[in-house]
Write an enzyme that holds these catalytic residues in place. Structure first.
Site, short mmCIF file in Angstrom:
data_model
loop_
_atom_site.label_atom_id
_atom_site.label_comp_id
_atom_site.label_asym_id
_atom_site.label_seq_id
_atom_site.Cartn_x
_atom_site.Cartn_y
_atom_site.Cartn_z
N LYS B 83 0.81 -1.23 0.00
CA LYS B 83 0.00 0.00 0.00
C LYS B 83 0.84 1.28 0.00
O LYS B 83 0.42 2.29 -0.58
CB LYS B 83 -0.95 0.00 1.20
CG LYS B 83 -2.05 -1.04 1.10
CD LYS B 83 -3.06 -0.88 2.22
CE LYS B 83 -4.08 -2.01 2.18
NZ LYS B 83 -5.15 -1.82 3.18
N ALA B 145 -1.10 3.77 14.57
CA ALA B 145 -0.86 4.80 13.54
C ALA B 145 -0.12 4.21 12.34
O ALA B 145 0.65 4.89 11.67
CB ALA B 145 -0.09 5.97 14.13
N GLY B 147 -0.53 1.77 8.62
CA GLY B 147 -1.23 2.03 7.35
C GLY B 147 -2.72 2.19 7.52
O GLY B 147 -3.31 3.18 7.08
N ALA B 148 -3.35 1.23 8.22
CA ALA B 148 -4.81 1.29 8.38
C ALA B 148 -5.20 2.46 9.26
O ALA B 148 -6.12 3.22 8.94
CB ALA B 148 -5.31 -0.02 8.99
N PRO B 171 7.10 6.25 18.78
CA PRO B 171 7.05 7.72 18.76
C PRO B 171 7.40 8.30 17.38
O PRO B 171 6.83 9.30 16.96
CB PRO B 171 8.10 8.15 19.79
CG PRO B 171 8.59 6.92 20.45
CD PRO B 171 8.15 5.74 19.66
N GLY B 172 8.30 7.63 16.65
CA GLY B 172 8.69 8.12 15.34
C GLY B 172 7.52 8.09 14.36
O GLY B 172 7.26 9.05 13.63
#
Lengths: 273, 273
Positions: B83, B145, B147-148, B171-172
């Protein structure tokens, strides 16, 4: 009877596990193999599907390279105008495809390489045999030494045709094919710029003449012996002017369509389906 | 009701005129879109078919290049792990796909160029709205956080979510997504390393937690307000431990499967089918 002739009960349901086959051509809308093969696969419960792929000659190499990288794609069928060009895109070419100078099927081998073969001639001969016209030991004249004529010539020789006369108006094409075939089938292949038909058991039209209504006959049927079988590879119309003329003279005829049905059987065997 | 929910009466018959769509993934056997979309196309009498294509990340570029050269192929669907990578293979990327950092559909435009878009979030929001949980003006926490989660966050913000809190243990990843979203949706996006759920109207699991039987809950449901909707994007099992826990606490729930049905509708619109 071919696999195609059995009654149709289903078309395949496609899921994530379905194996792919692609048919390459330009144009593509006229192809009949998907409509014939997919119902056979569905009837057998084979989880595979054949899809048409429209690709131009300029894009053929990129498309085939992409198709080869698809891990769930197991084979290709090839039609006009790509039958000669695909030979260079296979890792291995069968003897008969090399002799015919064209291939119409490629399969992925267990080691990941690709083998090209041709079934144009094979389907034609299977159809002849089923109709009771076994070419073994016979004298045959094939008119038209292009892709189809070449494949049919090879298949007839492999099936035991005793003497094969190749006819084409293009001397270069005729000479090229003769030089490929004569070392492999010594003493059995001759050529002629014009049809010589008074001594043959089977006369085959492998030219496009007959596709269009006003076409002249590819060869006259008047001089043929009364037992000679007249065969046409043209499928549309089902009865060409040539077949009509042969029929009116009382000669046995072999139309083009059985060739395709028998080719489907040959494809199934080739792909192990 | 989505197009998928209507009764199935047929699967498509493939001929030379059939238009192609391909679904790219690795692995591929688990994909459900062909089984859902093809019966819809057949029922509508649309001469098109979606086939699964198994392609590894290493081969993605060559395969997409080949697919783009197929003149009868009009679109691609894309699943894990491609994706993000397909963004670079499109000529144009919609704002929401760029914001989400991923695309799951590409279509050929009339001028021959390719546009990438994402419908992961769109299907999720359509499902929510149909179930009576319109996110407009609501406060939402999205846990995960990746892809989805990114796609869902963008779709929720586009649908008018007033305040969106993104949660991730990385965190990144959290920072990257926040920096992409906050200029576009100023004042509406915040981040947190741990779930803060006591003020939200909707809590979404966008992590893979719940796919396997022994997984811990992605977030606890004990501190949630009693009106808060708990949504899960996991489709198998249909009832995850999270949804079960929310149900037992009396909270409204939104399972993962409706998202896929609504995505099919979104695909049909995107492709003009």
């Amino acid at each position: 009877m071919t696999a195609v002739d059995a009654p149709v009960t289903a078309v395949p349901a496609i899921s994530g596990t379905t194996r792919l086959y692609a048919l390459l051509g330009d144009p593509i809308t006229q192809v009949r193999a998907p409509g014939l093969l997919n119902p056979v696969l569905a009837r057998r419960g084979t989880d595979a599907v054949l899809v048409p792929v429209h690709v131009t000659a300029a894009d053929l190499e990129a498309v085939v390279r992409g198709l080869r990288q698809m891990a769930n794609l197991d084979g290709l069928l090839v039609t006009v105008p790509h039958k000669a060009a695909v030979l260079a895109l296979a890792d291995r070419v069968t003897d008969r495809a090399r002799l015919a100078g064209s291939a119409n099927a490629l399969r992925r081998e267990p080691d990941g390489t690709w083998t090209a073969d041709t079934f144009d001639g094979d389907g034609f001969v299977r159809g002849l045999v089923e109709a009771g016209h076994d070419p073994r030991g016979r004298r045959v004249c094939v008119v038209g030494a292009g892709g189809a004529g070449s494949a049919i010539a090879v298949a007839l020789l492999d099936a035991g045709t005793a003497a094969l006369r190749l006819v084409d108006t293009d001397p270069g094409r005729l000479d090229t094919l003769h030089r490929r075939l004569s070392p492999v089938y010594p003493g059995r292949v001759s050529t002629s710029a014009r049809p010589i038909l008074d001594d043959v058991d089977l006369a085959v039209n492998a030219t496009p003449l007959g596709l269009r209504p006003g076409d002249p006959l590819p060869f006259p049927v008047t001089g043929l012996p009364t037992h000679t079988v007249v065969a046409d590879i043209i499928m549309t119309p089902a009865e060409t002017a040539l077949l009509r003329a042969a029929y009116l003279r009382g000669l046995p005829t072999q139309p083009g369509l059985p060739m395709l049905g028998h080719q489907i059987d040959a494809y199934l065997e080739f792909f192990g389906l």
